[in-house]
Design a protein around this motif. Sequence first.
Motif: not given
Lengths: 504, 180
Positions: B36-37, B41, B65-66
């Motif tokens: 996951n990149k 965020r 991302e996950n």
Amino acid sequence: MKRFIPLLVLAAASILFAQAPSPNQATLRMASGDHPVTITGAEGQTLFAADEVMTALGGALGPEGNGFQVSLNNAAAVFGPDSRYAVIRDELIEMPVTPVVLDGRPFVPWQFFQGFLSKAADLDVVWDPAARLLTVRPAQHLIVSVQLSVANIQGISKVVATLSAPVDYAVIKQPQAYVIRFKSPIRAPFPEQTYDDPYVAKATFNGNDLRLDLKSPDVAADAYKLDNPYRVIVDLHKVAGGGVTPVPSIVTPRPVQQAPGIHTIVIDPGHGGKEVGAIGPGGLMEKDVTLQICRKLQDALESKLHARVILTRTDDSIVPLDQRTAIANQFKADLFLSVHMNAAVVKGAHGAETYFLSLEASDELAKKAAEVENAQGGPTSTSGSDLKLILWDLAQQEYLNESSRFAQDIQEEMNRITGVQSRGVKQAPFRVLVGATMPAALVEVGFITNPEEESKLTSDLFQKSVVDALTTAIQRYKTDYETRIGTNHSEPVEATAASTKHGT
Amino acid sequence: MGHSFRRWIALGSAVAALAACHRAAPPLTRNLNVENKVAMRSVSLYYESPDLLLAPEPRSLPLPENPAGALDLVVRELLKGSVNAGVPRLFPDDAVLRGAYLLPDGTALIDLGGPTLSQGWNTGSHQELMALYSLVQTVTANFPEAKQVRVLVNGEPAETLAGHISLTDALRPNAALVSR
């Protein structure tokens, strides 16, 4: 011939290995056949390769955060390497040891599969360590083991049946006996046992029935169940007028008036013993102030309301939260008030607030309500009997409206009489309120973390004003309640609730 | 966590010798940071404001991302406390996160530990309420998949953190505790 020797050695080796399987393997037996499963050991327990078991079952296993998720039949459970508990649909599956991860593969004890498959696929799992055989089979073969204890606490005989798995049951009243009929096969701890108990003469297991023979016919029962571990509890006590019920010395005589209304009040001094509660900057401990105020409140309520008042603790002792509520239930209290002092990290926090219960996780409660209906609805149940089946987590639900009124009265009188800032009436899932089968509230008298309020909380004058406020509020609620149900013939509350306002 | 990690290493070494006898199974633990990149965020962490309610504090964190991978990191960040020295910590200083899991039914499982929470936290209901709901609010505000939070202590069910708020059922966000 020589060229056959390697083949013979290979054949002999395969026979040898077939007869003595690898120490790292067990057999998973299902209706579809047998499957080899890799095992390992940890803390004396056998752990199974979760991926192999799940694949054999037609399910799946994958990573989830820093743990793992298994899924089958649209049900999923999650477990991690740091906890003995796996989670499925907000329920916990307890394992004797934490799972271990070897080469990225999780290994779990067989109890994980037992918990998961009983919920996900109505399957039962049995582990036979001698045969290294893990059997998965339909759940109707599940046998639940039962442990039984009988103890008399404060005049109530508590019969506790601890179960190895949840089982529905019905309670049936018989002449001078109660029968608990479990709806799954049980493994009894003994066929029959007599007790030196005021109410319970004998417990007998017969098939799925647990029969409790009583020493006299005028004994009533309340049955309810608790989770973690699963327990069915039957509280036995004398019915009103059926003789002398042993009561603790802290209990004042029951008032002569027995018309419906507020006659018995349980007051709960928060914390106690090593559970000191919040501590003020000057070292004042919450447990000490709550006990001082509650003792004075008991005296005031007894003299002004002529009520039967019970304290959940009368000294510096630890009383578990559920036991505090259980005391109120056992004495059929009409009101329950828990008294606390508050704490905040934000400087300058001050004022009083009053709570009644908020119901969290309504889906979970709805599910439990359905369980109650199922347990009561079977052909063996006794609808309309004097038995009351209570689920602890649901007990307060039907009293929330009354608890809200009671909390409002408390908060208004606290503000009016003590003059402290009102932080209002609020709802939160307070553990001590959850199981109460009567209107119940929790008052936070003031912030012990505020130096000014800490100082006030030690003063006799302020403590007296708090006692006045709580007494007036309880009297106000009593008058209001009894007026609404048509049993009050006394003066309106305003005329009896005259109190002076003390300085802040 | 460190103890468990050492145990894993020990167990891993112990089975290394057996590995040759076994068919090698592909590791199931994925490296989420690779798959996951990880990117910076924005998240909102909830702390107590001067009005004695919870208020969001924006924070930019490197997160995968996950959501399952990010949950643990966000809760750890919450427990570190506010970047504003004037905003007090809600949890005890020695509170730790032992594990955070996101279940398919919308329950986030948060496993807390540390000496104070293990031995019994002596505080009042307001602070206990603020601490617990800072967790509930932070988790549910940043992870739409999470509808409720179930709190464990040391991997086991606990009755309360400090003698007041029931942990028997999962907690849902409570707008009345959030500053408007």
